[in-house]
Design a protein around this motif. Structure first.
Motif, mmCIF file in Angstrom:
data_model
loop_
_atom_site.group_PDB
_atom_site.id
_atom_site.type_symbol
_atom_site.label_atom_id
_atom_site.label_comp_id
_atom_site.label_asym_id
_atom_site.label_seq_id
_atom_site.Cartn_x
_atom_site.Cartn_y
_atom_site.Cartn_z
ATOM 1 N N LYS A 1 -31.502 -18.260 4.178
ATOM 2 C CA LYS A 1 -30.583 -17.668 3.195
ATOM 3 C C LYS A 1 -31.629 -17.154 2.017
ATOM 4 N N TYR A 2 -30.755 -15.824 1.550
ATOM 5 C CA TYR A 2 -31.135 -15.379 0.465
ATOM 6 C C TYR A 2 -30.127 -15.744 -0.794
ATOM 7 N N TRP A 3 -30.647 -16.345 -1.821
ATOM 8 C CA TRP A 3 -29.705 -16.615 -2.857
ATOM 9 C C TRP A 3 -30.866 -16.669 -4.180
ATOM 10 N N GLY A 4 -30.450 -15.529 -5.165
ATOM 11 C CA GLY A 4 -31.143 -15.534 -6.096
ATOM 12 C C GLY A 4 -31.867 -14.366 -6.579
ATOM 13 N N LYS A 5 -32.087 -13.848 -7.569
ATOM 14 C CA LYS A 5 -32.832 -12.409 -7.711
ATOM 15 C C LYS A 5 -34.190 -12.720 -8.500
ATOM 16 N N SER A 6 -35.103 -12.006 -8.304
ATOM 17 C CA SER A 6 -36.207 -11.717 -9.003
ATOM 18 C C SER A 6 -36.166 -10.647 -10.218
ATOM 19 N N ASP A 7 -35.304 -9.724 -9.726
ATOM 20 C CA ASP A 7 -35.324 -8.504 -10.641
ATOM 21 C C ASP A 7 -33.751 -8.138 -10.354
ATOM 22 N N VAL A 8 -32.967 -8.409 -11.303
ATOM 23 C CA VAL A 8 -31.525 -8.285 -11.310
ATOM 24 C C VAL A 8 -31.284 -6.527 -11.294
ATOM 25 N N LYS A 9 -31.931 -6.105 -12.168
ATOM 26 C CA LYS A 9 -31.724 -4.417 -12.156
ATOM 27 C C LYS A 9 -32.084 -3.840 -10.824
ATOM 28 N N ARG A 10 -33.043 -4.125 -10.385
ATOM 29 C CA ARG A 10 -33.568 -3.405 -8.961
ATOM 30 C C ARG A 10 -33.016 -4.249 -7.675
ATOM 31 N N ASN A 11 -32.283 -5.104 -8.035
ATOM 32 C CA ASN A 11 -31.589 -6.177 -6.794
ATOM 33 C C ASN A 11 -32.749 -6.375 -6.060
ATOM 34 N N MET B 1 -24.868 -16.113 -7.114
ATOM 35 C CA MET B 1 -26.316 -16.480 -7.247
ATOM 36 C C MET B 1 -27.038 -16.178 -8.838
ATOM 37 N N GLU B 2 -26.226 -15.424 -9.511
ATOM 38 C CA GLU B 2 -26.650 -15.338 -10.864
ATOM 39 C C GLU B 2 -26.359 -16.662 -11.489
ATOM 40 N N ARG B 3 -25.254 -17.110 -11.562
ATOM 41 C CA ARG B 3 -24.827 -18.160 -12.326
ATOM 42 C C ARG B 3 -25.827 -19.500 -11.803
ATOM 43 N N SER B 4 -26.166 -19.676 -10.510
ATOM 44 C CA SER B 4 -27.091 -20.563 -9.975
ATOM 45 C C SER B 4 -28.352 -20.406 -10.682
ATOM 46 N N ALA C 1 -29.334 -26.188 1.044
ATOM 47 C CA ALA C 1 -30.039 -26.278 -0.189
ATOM 48 C C ALA C 1 -29.376 -24.797 -1.055
ATOM 49 N N PHE C 2 -28.924 -23.876 -0.622
ATOM 50 C CA PHE C 2 -28.450 -23.084 -1.426
ATOM 51 C C PHE C 2 -27.038 -23.292 -1.927
ATOM 52 N N HIS C 3 -26.341 -24.120 -0.928
ATOM 53 C CA HIS C 3 -25.202 -24.712 -1.514
ATOM 54 C C HIS C 3 -25.154 -25.743 -2.586
ATOM 55 N N CYS C 4 -26.262 -26.398 -2.329
ATOM 56 C CA CYS C 4 -26.633 -27.464 -3.669
ATOM 57 C C CYS C 4 -26.618 -26.683 -4.943
ATOM 58 N N CYS C 5 -27.425 -25.442 -4.831
ATOM 59 C CA CYS C 5 -27.546 -24.627 -6.154
ATOM 60 C C CYS C 5 -26.260 -24.219 -6.551
ATOM 61 N N ALA C 6 -25.464 -23.831 -5.645
ATOM 62 C CA ALA C 6 -23.955 -23.281 -6.185
ATOM 63 C C ALA C 6 -23.234 -24.506 -6.622
ATOM 64 N N ILE C 7 -23.342 -25.553 -5.924
ATOM 65 C CA ILE C 7 -22.253 -26.733 -6.536
ATOM 66 C C ILE C 7 -22.986 -27.170 -7.674
ATOM 67 N N THR C 8 -24.198 -27.439 -8.053
ATOM 68 C CA THR C 8 -24.569 -27.843 -9.106
ATOM 69 C C THR C 8 -24.821 -26.725 -10.422
ATOM 70 N N SER C 9 -24.216 -25.484 -10.260
ATOM 71 C CA SER C 9 -24.310 -24.474 -11.310
ATOM 72 C C SER C 9 -23.173 -25.132 -12.393
ATOM 73 N N THR C 10 -23.118 -24.253 -13.482
ATOM 74 C CA THR C 10 -21.926 -24.689 -14.272
ATOM 75 C C THR C 10 -21.360 -23.188 -14.925
ATOM 76 N N PRO C 11 -20.084 -23.152 -14.678
ATOM 77 C CA PRO C 11 -19.281 -24.186 -13.854
ATOM 78 C C PRO C 11 -19.592 -24.207 -12.357
ATOM 79 N N SER C 12 -19.231 -25.219 -11.573
ATOM 80 C CA SER C 12 -19.680 -25.185 -10.377
ATOM 81 C C SER C 12 -18.905 -24.480 -9.343
ATOM 82 N N ILE C 13 -19.745 -24.071 -8.496
ATOM 83 C CA ILE C 13 -19.228 -23.144 -7.254
ATOM 84 C C ILE C 13 -19.076 -23.955 -6.025
#
Ligand code: DP6
Length: 329
Positions: free
Chosen positions: A20-30, A199-202, A245-257
Motif C-alpha cells: 500500500k501507498y499511504w502518506g506523501k513525502s512532498d505534498v505539493k508534487r504529490n 493520508m495527510e491526517r495520518s 499497518a496502513f489502516h492502523c495509521c488511519a484508525i489512530t489519526s485524530t480525528p480517527s478514520i
C-alpha cells in the motif's frame, strides 16, 4: 494546433495495491513516502475523451454523464494545465469520462480516471509521451494512477522531495501469473474520508505513522520477490500486513478514520476460514469498507461462493490481471 490531432480517447484499468501507498513525502508534487506495488485489474475500466476546442472559454468536465463538482473539476483542470504547459497550448478542453464499473465497488476510480486522462489529454495535445512520462504525469494528480499506466504487476517507488519525474514501472506483464481478485462489496455510499485527506491526517497526527514509513519498504520488497517467484502465500501474508499497518495509521489519526464497517470484519473472517481449510486466499482493503481477496484462478469460484454466503456482503466481482492504458485517436 493546426495539423495536429486535437481530440483523443484513452482507456485505463483500475489497480489494486498489494503493497500500500499511504502518506506523501512532498505534498505539493504529490510524491509518495513509501514504495507501492499493484496489480492492474481487467474489466474495471475508465474511458476518457479529451477535445481541445478553440471555441471554449473554460474547460468543461463531465463524469459519468453529469457535470463534475468544483472539487473534481479542479483536479482535472490541474492535469490539463500540466499538459498545456508541456504542449505550449492555451486552448481549453472538453473532457468526458465514463467508468465501466460500479463505483459502489469501492475500487479507486481516481487511478483509472487520471491514467486515462493523462493519456487522452497528451494525445489530444499532440504530445508523444513515453509510458514513463505518462505515468509521471498521472502520478502528479493521483499517485495510484501512475500504476494504472502499466498492465500486470507494477511498482511505484517512494519519491524524494522535489523529484518531479517519479514514475511507476512494470514488474511483470498480465500473463505472468494467473491470479484472481474477488471484490466483495460490504456497504454502499461514498467513502467517508478521501485517501488524499486521510493520508495527510495520518502523517500529521498518527503516532504510528513513522513506524509505518519505516516498515512499508520491507513489505514492498517481500511482495516484489513473491511476484517474481509466483509465491502466493508470501505475497498474501505481506499484503495483509501492509493493509493492516496502513489502516492502523488511519484508525489512530485524530480525528480517527475507521474505514471498516462491521461487515468488513465478517468478510475478513471468511477469508481466514478459507485459509484454515487450505485455500491460499488473502484479503486487502483500501480507503473503504470493501474486502478484496487475492487467490489463484483455480480457487476463484470457491472463494467467491464463500464471500457470497457471508452476512453483509451485497455483491461480488471477479477480476484478473489487466492491460495498461490504450489510446485511440
Ligand atoms: C489506500 O492515489 O487515491 O488506495 O495520490 O492523494 O490521489 P492521491 O491518493 P490515492 O491513494 C490511494 C491509497 C490506497 C492505497 C493504494 O492504492 O496504494
Amino acid at each position: 494546433m493546426s495539423g495536429r490531432p486535437h481530440e483523443a480517447s484513452a482507456r485505463a484499468c483500475a489497480n489494486i495495491a498489494l503493497a500500500k501507498y499511504w502518506g506523501k513525502s512532498d505534498v505539493k508534487r504529490n510524491l509518495p513516502a513509501v514504495p507501492s506495488i499493484s496489480m492492474t485489474l481487467d474489466q474495471l475500466v475508465t474511458e476518457t475523451r479529451v477535445r481541445f476546442d478553440p471555441s471554449l472559454d473554460a474547460d468543461n468536465v463531465r463524469l459519468d454523464g453529469r457535470r463534475a463538482s468544483t472539487e473534481e473539476a479542479a483536479r482535472v483542470v490541474a492535469m490539463l494545465d500540466r499538459v498545456r504547459r508541456q504542449a505550449r497550448l492555451q486552448t481549453r478542453a472538453r473532457v468526458s469520462s465514463h467508468n465501466h464499473f460500479p463505483t459502489a465497488a469501492g475500487l479507486a476510480s481516481s487511478a483509472s480516471g487520471f491514467a486515462a486522462l493523462a493519456a487522452a489529454a497528451s494525445a489530444a495535445a499532440g504530445l508523444r509521451q513515453s509510458a514513463r512520462r505518462l505515468s509521471a504525469l498521472a502520478r502528479a494528480s493521483s499517485a495510484s494512477a501512475a500504476r494504472s499506466i502499466f498492465g500486470g504487476f507494477v511498482e511505484l517507488p517512494a519519491g524524494k522531495r522535489g523529484d518531479a519525474d517519479l514514475a511507476a514501472r512494470q514488474l511483470a506483464p498480465p500473463g505472468h501469473w494467473n491470479l484472481r481478485l474477488i471484490v466483495a462489496q460490504t456497504a454502499t455510499g461514498p467513502k467517508k474520508v478521501g485517501s488524499t485527506e486521510g493520508m495527510e491526517r495520518s502523517r500529521k497526527t498518527s503516532p504510528y505513522y513513522t513506524t509505518w514509513i519505516g516498515q512499508a519498504p520491507k513489505w514492498a520488497r517481500t511482495i516484489k520477490r513473491a511476484i517474481k517467484d509466483r509465491d502466493l502465500d508470501a505475497l498474501g501474508l505481506a499484503m495483509e500486513q501492509s493493509t493492516l499497518a496502513f489502516h492502523c495509521c488511519a484508525i489512530t489519526s485524530t480525528p480517527s478514520i475507521v474505514y471498516w464497517a462491521p461487515q468488513t470484519l465478517t468478510a475478513l473472517d471468511t477469508v481466514r476460514g478459507l485459509r484454515e481449510r487450505g485455500v491460499s486466499a488473502w484479503a486487502t482493503m483500501d480507503a473503504g469498507p470493501h474486502v478484496k481477496t487475492l487467490c489463484d484462478a483455480s480457487d476463484a469460484a470457491r472463494v467467491r461462493q464463500a464471500l457470497d454466503r457471508t452476512a453483509g456482503v451485497t455483491r461480488t466481482w471477479v477480476t484478473k490481471p489487466g492491460p495498461g492504458v490504450e489510446v485511440h485517436s
